[in-house]
Design a protein around this motif. Structure first.
Motif, PDB file in Angstrom:
ATOM      1  N   MET A   1     -40.982   2.452 -73.984  1.00  0.00           N
ATOM      2  CA  MET A   1     -40.657   3.860 -74.234  1.00  0.00           C
ATOM      3  C   MET A   1     -39.150   4.092 -74.173  1.00  0.00           C
ATOM      4  SD  MET A   1     -43.689   6.101 -72.464  1.00  0.00           S
ATOM      5  CE  MET A   1     -45.281   6.257 -73.318  1.00  0.00           C
ATOM      6  N   ALA A   2     -38.491   3.470 -73.203  1.00  0.00           N
ATOM      7  CA  ALA A   2     -37.043   3.633 -73.073  1.00  0.00           C
ATOM      8  C   ALA A   2     -36.314   3.102 -74.300  1.00  0.00           C
ATOM      9  CB  ALA A   2     -36.549   2.916 -71.822  1.00  0.00           C
ATOM     10  N   GLU A   3     -36.881   2.090 -74.932  1.00  0.00           N
ATOM     11  CA  GLU A   3     -36.275   1.506 -76.131  1.00  0.00           C
ATOM     12  C   GLU A   3     -36.693   2.228 -77.413  1.00  0.00           C
ATOM     13  OE1 GLU A   3     -37.401  -2.581 -75.980  1.00  0.00           O
ATOM     14  OE2 GLU A   3     -35.998  -3.069 -74.363  1.00  0.00           O
ATOM     15  N   GLY A   4     -37.567   3.223 -77.283  1.00  0.00           N
ATOM     16  CA  GLY A   4     -38.020   3.965 -78.447  1.00  0.00           C
ATOM     17  C   GLY A   4     -39.023   3.222 -79.306  1.00  0.00           C
ATOM     18  N   MET A   5     -39.634   2.175 -78.767  1.00  0.00           N
ATOM     19  CA  MET A   5     -40.590   1.379 -79.543  1.00  0.00           C
ATOM     20  C   MET A   5     -41.976   2.011 -79.583  1.00  0.00           C
ATOM     21  SD  MET A   5     -39.503  -2.513 -78.527  1.00  0.00           S
ATOM     22  CE  MET A   5     -40.443  -3.221 -79.877  1.00  0.00           C
ATOM     23  N   ILE A   6     -42.315   2.805 -78.564  1.00  0.00           N
ATOM     24  CA  ILE A   6     -43.594   3.507 -78.527  1.00  0.00           C
ATOM     25  C   ILE A   6     -43.352   4.921 -77.988  1.00  0.00           C
ATOM     26  CG2 ILE A   6     -44.971   1.422 -78.208  1.00  0.00           C
ATOM     27  CD1 ILE A   6     -45.245   2.231 -75.216  1.00  0.00           C
ATOM     28  N   GLY A   7     -44.275   5.805 -78.339  1.00  0.00           N
ATOM     29  CA  GLY A   7     -44.222   7.151 -77.798  1.00  0.00           C
ATOM     30  C   GLY A   7     -45.402   7.455 -76.896  1.00  0.00           C
ATOM     31  N   THR A   8     -46.525   6.731 -77.126  1.00  0.00           N
ATOM     32  CA  THR A   8     -47.731   6.917 -76.320  1.00  0.00           C
ATOM     33  C   THR A   8     -48.360   5.561 -76.028  1.00  0.00           C
ATOM     34  OG1 THR A   8     -49.131   7.166 -78.290  1.00  0.00           O
ATOM     35  CG2 THR A   8     -48.228   9.192 -77.301  1.00  0.00           C
ATOM     36  N   ALA A   9     -49.143   5.505 -74.967  1.00  0.00           N
ATOM     37  CA  ALA A   9     -49.829   4.267 -74.605  1.00  0.00           C
ATOM     38  C   ALA A   9     -51.158   4.598 -73.933  1.00  0.00           C
ATOM     39  CB  ALA A   9     -48.969   3.419 -73.667  1.00  0.00           C
ATOM     40  N   LEU A  10     -52.100   3.676 -74.063  1.00  0.00           N
ATOM     41  CA  LEU A  10     -53.390   3.763 -73.387  1.00  0.00           C
ATOM     42  C   LEU A  10     -53.595   2.493 -72.576  1.00  0.00           C
ATOM     43  CD1 LEU A  10     -56.327   4.777 -72.847  1.00  0.00           C
ATOM     44  CD2 LEU A  10     -56.956   3.741 -75.051  1.00  0.00           C
ATOM     45  N   VAL A  11     -53.959   2.648 -71.310  1.00  0.00           N
ATOM     46  CA  VAL A  11     -54.311   1.516 -70.458  1.00  0.00           C
ATOM     47  C   VAL A  11     -55.822   1.488 -70.312  1.00  0.00           C
ATOM     48  CG1 VAL A  11     -54.031   0.421 -68.205  1.00  0.00           C
ATOM     49  CG2 VAL A  11     -52.138   1.742 -69.196  1.00  0.00           C
ATOM     50  N   VAL A  12     -56.438   0.400 -70.763  1.00  0.00           N
ATOM     51  CA  VAL A  12     -57.874   0.192 -70.594  1.00  0.00           C
ATOM     52  C   VAL A  12     -58.040  -0.853 -69.501  1.00  0.00           C
ATOM     53  CG1 VAL A  12     -60.030  -0.573 -71.683  1.00  0.00           C
ATOM     54  CG2 VAL A  12     -58.365   0.778 -72.991  1.00  0.00           C
ATOM     55  N   ASP A  13     -58.402  -0.392 -68.310  1.00  0.00           N
ATOM     56  CA  ASP A  13     -58.430  -1.251 -67.127  1.00  0.00           C
ATOM     57  C   ASP A  13     -59.879  -1.560 -66.765  1.00  0.00           C
ATOM     58  OD1 ASP A  13     -58.204  -2.443 -64.630  1.00  0.00           O
ATOM     59  OD2 ASP A  13     -56.578  -1.126 -63.975  1.00  0.00           O
TER      60      ASP A  13
ATOM     61  N   GLY B   1     -52.608   2.097 -58.639  1.00  0.00           N
ATOM     62  CA  GLY B   1     -51.163   2.101 -58.808  1.00  0.00           C
ATOM     63  C   GLY B   1     -50.751   2.616 -60.173  1.00  0.00           C
ATOM     64  N   THR B   2     -51.431   2.172 -61.207  1.00  0.00           N
ATOM     65  CA  THR B   2     -51.140   2.643 -62.560  1.00  0.00           C
ATOM     66  C   THR B   2     -51.397   4.137 -62.665  1.00  0.00           C
ATOM     67  OG1 THR B   2     -51.921   0.473 -63.328  1.00  0.00           O
ATOM     68  CG2 THR B   2     -51.529   2.160 -65.001  1.00  0.00           C
ATOM     69  N   ALA B   3     -52.496   4.592 -62.059  1.00  0.00           N
ATOM     70  CA  ALA B   3     -52.827   6.020 -62.074  1.00  0.00           C
ATOM     71  C   ALA B   3     -51.734   6.839 -61.399  1.00  0.00           C
ATOM     72  CB  ALA B   3     -54.168   6.245 -61.382  1.00  0.00           C
ATOM     73  N   GLU B   4     -51.237   6.346 -60.266  1.00  0.00           N
ATOM     74  CA  GLU B   4     -50.193   7.073 -59.534  1.00  0.00           C
ATOM     75  C   GLU B   4     -48.887   7.137 -60.324  1.00  0.00           C
ATOM     76  OE1 GLU B   4     -46.549   7.216 -57.123  1.00  0.00           O
ATOM     77  OE2 GLU B   4     -47.418   5.327 -57.803  1.00  0.00           O
ATOM     78  N   ILE B   5     -48.490   6.030 -60.918  1.00  0.00           N
ATOM     79  CA  ILE B   5     -47.219   5.990 -61.645  1.00  0.00           C
ATOM     80  C   ILE B   5     -47.221   6.957 -62.828  1.00  0.00           C
ATOM     81  CG2 ILE B   5     -45.779   4.524 -63.125  1.00  0.00           C
ATOM     82  CD1 ILE B   5     -46.472   2.192 -61.192  1.00  0.00           C
ATOM     83  N   PHE B   6     -48.368   7.085 -63.518  1.00  0.00           N
ATOM     84  CA  PHE B   6     -48.426   7.914 -64.722  1.00  0.00           C
ATOM     85  C   PHE B   6     -49.140   9.246 -64.509  1.00  0.00           C
ATOM     86  CE2 PHE B   6     -48.107   3.542 -66.546  1.00  0.00           C
ATOM     87  CZ  PHE B   6     -46.858   3.695 -67.122  1.00  0.00           C
ATOM     88  N   ALA B   7     -49.306   9.644 -63.260  1.00  0.00           N
ATOM     89  CA  ALA B   7     -50.068  10.859 -62.955  1.00  0.00           C
ATOM     90  C   ALA B   7     -49.513  12.099 -63.651  1.00  0.00           C
ATOM     91  CB  ALA B   7     -50.114  11.078 -61.445  1.00  0.00           C
ATOM     92  N   ALA B   8     -48.207  12.183 -63.771  1.00  0.00           N
ATOM     93  CA  ALA B   8     -47.591  13.374 -64.364  1.00  0.00           C
ATOM     94  C   ALA B   8     -47.049  13.102 -65.767  1.00  0.00           C
ATOM     95  CB  ALA B   8     -46.467  13.878 -63.463  1.00  0.00           C
ATOM     96  N   ASP B   9     -47.501  12.022 -66.394  1.00  0.00           N
ATOM     97  CA  ASP B   9     -46.980  11.608 -67.699  1.00  0.00           C
ATOM     98  C   ASP B   9     -48.067  11.765 -68.760  1.00  0.00           C
ATOM     99  OD1 ASP B   9     -45.845  10.397 -69.908  1.00  0.00           O
ATOM    100  OD2 ASP B   9     -45.000   8.711 -68.781  1.00  0.00           O
ATOM    101  N   ALA B  10     -47.949  12.791 -69.564  1.00  0.00           N
ATOM    102  CA  ALA B  10     -48.969  13.076 -70.570  1.00  0.00           C
ATOM    103  C   ALA B  10     -48.943  12.101 -71.734  1.00  0.00           C
ATOM    104  CB  ALA B  10     -48.779  14.501 -71.101  1.00  0.00           C
ATOM    105  N   THR B  11     -47.908  11.277 -71.833  1.00  0.00           N
ATOM    106  CA  THR B  11     -47.824  10.326 -72.937  1.00  0.00           C
ATOM    107  C   THR B  11     -48.609   9.045 -72.668  1.00  0.00           C
ATOM    108  OG1 THR B  11     -45.807   9.248 -72.104  1.00  0.00           O
ATOM    109  CG2 THR B  11     -45.528  11.192 -73.504  1.00  0.00           C
ATOM    110  N   VAL B  12     -49.070   8.862 -71.438  1.00  0.00           N
ATOM    111  CA  VAL B  12     -49.820   7.657 -71.075  1.00  0.00           C
ATOM    112  C   VAL B  12     -51.202   8.052 -70.575  1.00  0.00           C
ATOM    113  CG1 VAL B  12     -49.891   5.591 -69.636  1.00  0.00           C
ATOM    114  CG2 VAL B  12     -47.697   6.454 -70.465  1.00  0.00           C
TER     115      VAL B  12
END
Length: 300
Positions: A143-155, A163-174
């Motif tokens: 994202m910082a490099e502008g290569m993606i704007g959104t992502a989905l994690v299928v765990d 941990g992944t849930a906590e890191i992206f809790a407030a990030d609507a793009t993930v």
């Protein structure tokens, strides 16, 4: 063309031989993948993640403590690994491997790491055999490099991806999806975008039905720029820490369905291996190889 496979010898760190984390599975997995002809041109070797990259998903003070071999004893106990130089090198290399697998997935559609899936590492510390959250770091780097704007994690690791849930809790793009054993570790779960908690003893049929019920609609609703797939094999019926009842065939079918659902929609997929536990690394490594076989079959 077979999908690229990322591997680094540093994925195997030095820990006591009687430790319950099966560290030798990474070396054995690479041997199996090579012997099975899945990497005919050899592995793609990553550069270790840098402090700057790691600090995109983790507090800089925590990153600096890890890299300086100065992790507080209480956090080291939560991580569950001796925080020696080889373990730290492994964590940085595995994270670099997932970053590279993601770059390769964007270029080729599909790529896998022979490590990764350290989903218990939170923004401020590691836990549950996870030092750095490689998938979260990779997402933030792209994202910082502008290569993606959104992502989905299928765990699909048997343990909830707190941990992944906590890191992206407030990030609507993930978007984070965790399909896990409800009564398993961690005791205190963090809310993913979607959590599907499964009962102890869930078998192939029920597991695959739960996966089918959520994955396609989620992909169609979000259509992310990339999917990160955590293909943990600890839902297996013989896994030491699992408590679910999937067979080898069930795991293989799960991997096939995830890859097909993602790639049939033209979405790049980066695969990581997640957890798998037991005293004998041979069957564990062979279960991890199912991901790479599923990827090769789809690409072929």
């Amino acid at each position: 063309m077979l999908p690229p496979i990322v591997h680094h010898p540093a994925y195997t760190a030095e820990i006591p031989a009687d430790h319950r984390f099966p560290m030798q599975k990474y070396r054995r997995l690479a041997e199996i993948v090579a012997a099975d002809g899945l990497a005919p041109a050899g592995f793609v070797v990553p550069e270790p993640a840098t402090s700057a990259q790691l600090s995109l998903a983790h507090d800089q003070s925590y990153v600096e403590a890890v890299l300086a071999l100065a992790v507080p004893p209480a956090i080291e106990r939560e991580i569950g690994l001796p925080m020696n130089e080889t373990v730290v090198r492994r964590a940085a290399a595995a994270t670099g491997g997932t970053i590279l697998a993601a770059r390769l997935a964007l270029a080729h559609g599909l790529a896998c790491n022979t490590a990764g899936g350290s989903h218990h590492a939170r923004s401020d510390q590691g836990a549950g055999f996870c030092t750095f959250n490689d998938v979260a770091v990779a997402i933030r780097v792209l994202m910082a490099e502008g290569m993606i704007g959104t992502a989905l994690v299928v765990d699909c690791d048997v343990h909830q991806g707190d941990g992944t849930a906590e890191i992206f809790a407030a990030d609507a793009t993930v978007t984070t999806l965790s399909l896990h054993g409800e009564k398993n570790y961690p005791v205190r779960k963090r809310a993913s975008t979607i959590d599907i908690g499964l009962a102890d003893g869930t078998d192939d049929r029920a597991y695959l039905a739960a996966l089918d019920g959520i994955l396609a609609p989620l992909l169609d609703r979000t259509h992310p720029d990339i999917v990160f797939y955590n293909a943990g094999v600890d839902p297996h019926e013989e896994d030491r820490l699992g408590r679910l009842s999937l067979s080898d065939a069930g795991l293989a079918e799960r991997d096939r369905r995830v890859i097909e659902a993602v790639r049939s929609r033209g979405i790049p997929l980066a695969g990581v291996i997640g957890g798998g536990y037991g005293a004998d690394v041979e069957p564990i490594a062979r279960r991890h190889a199912l991901l790479h076989h599923a990827a090769a079959a789809f690409a072929g």
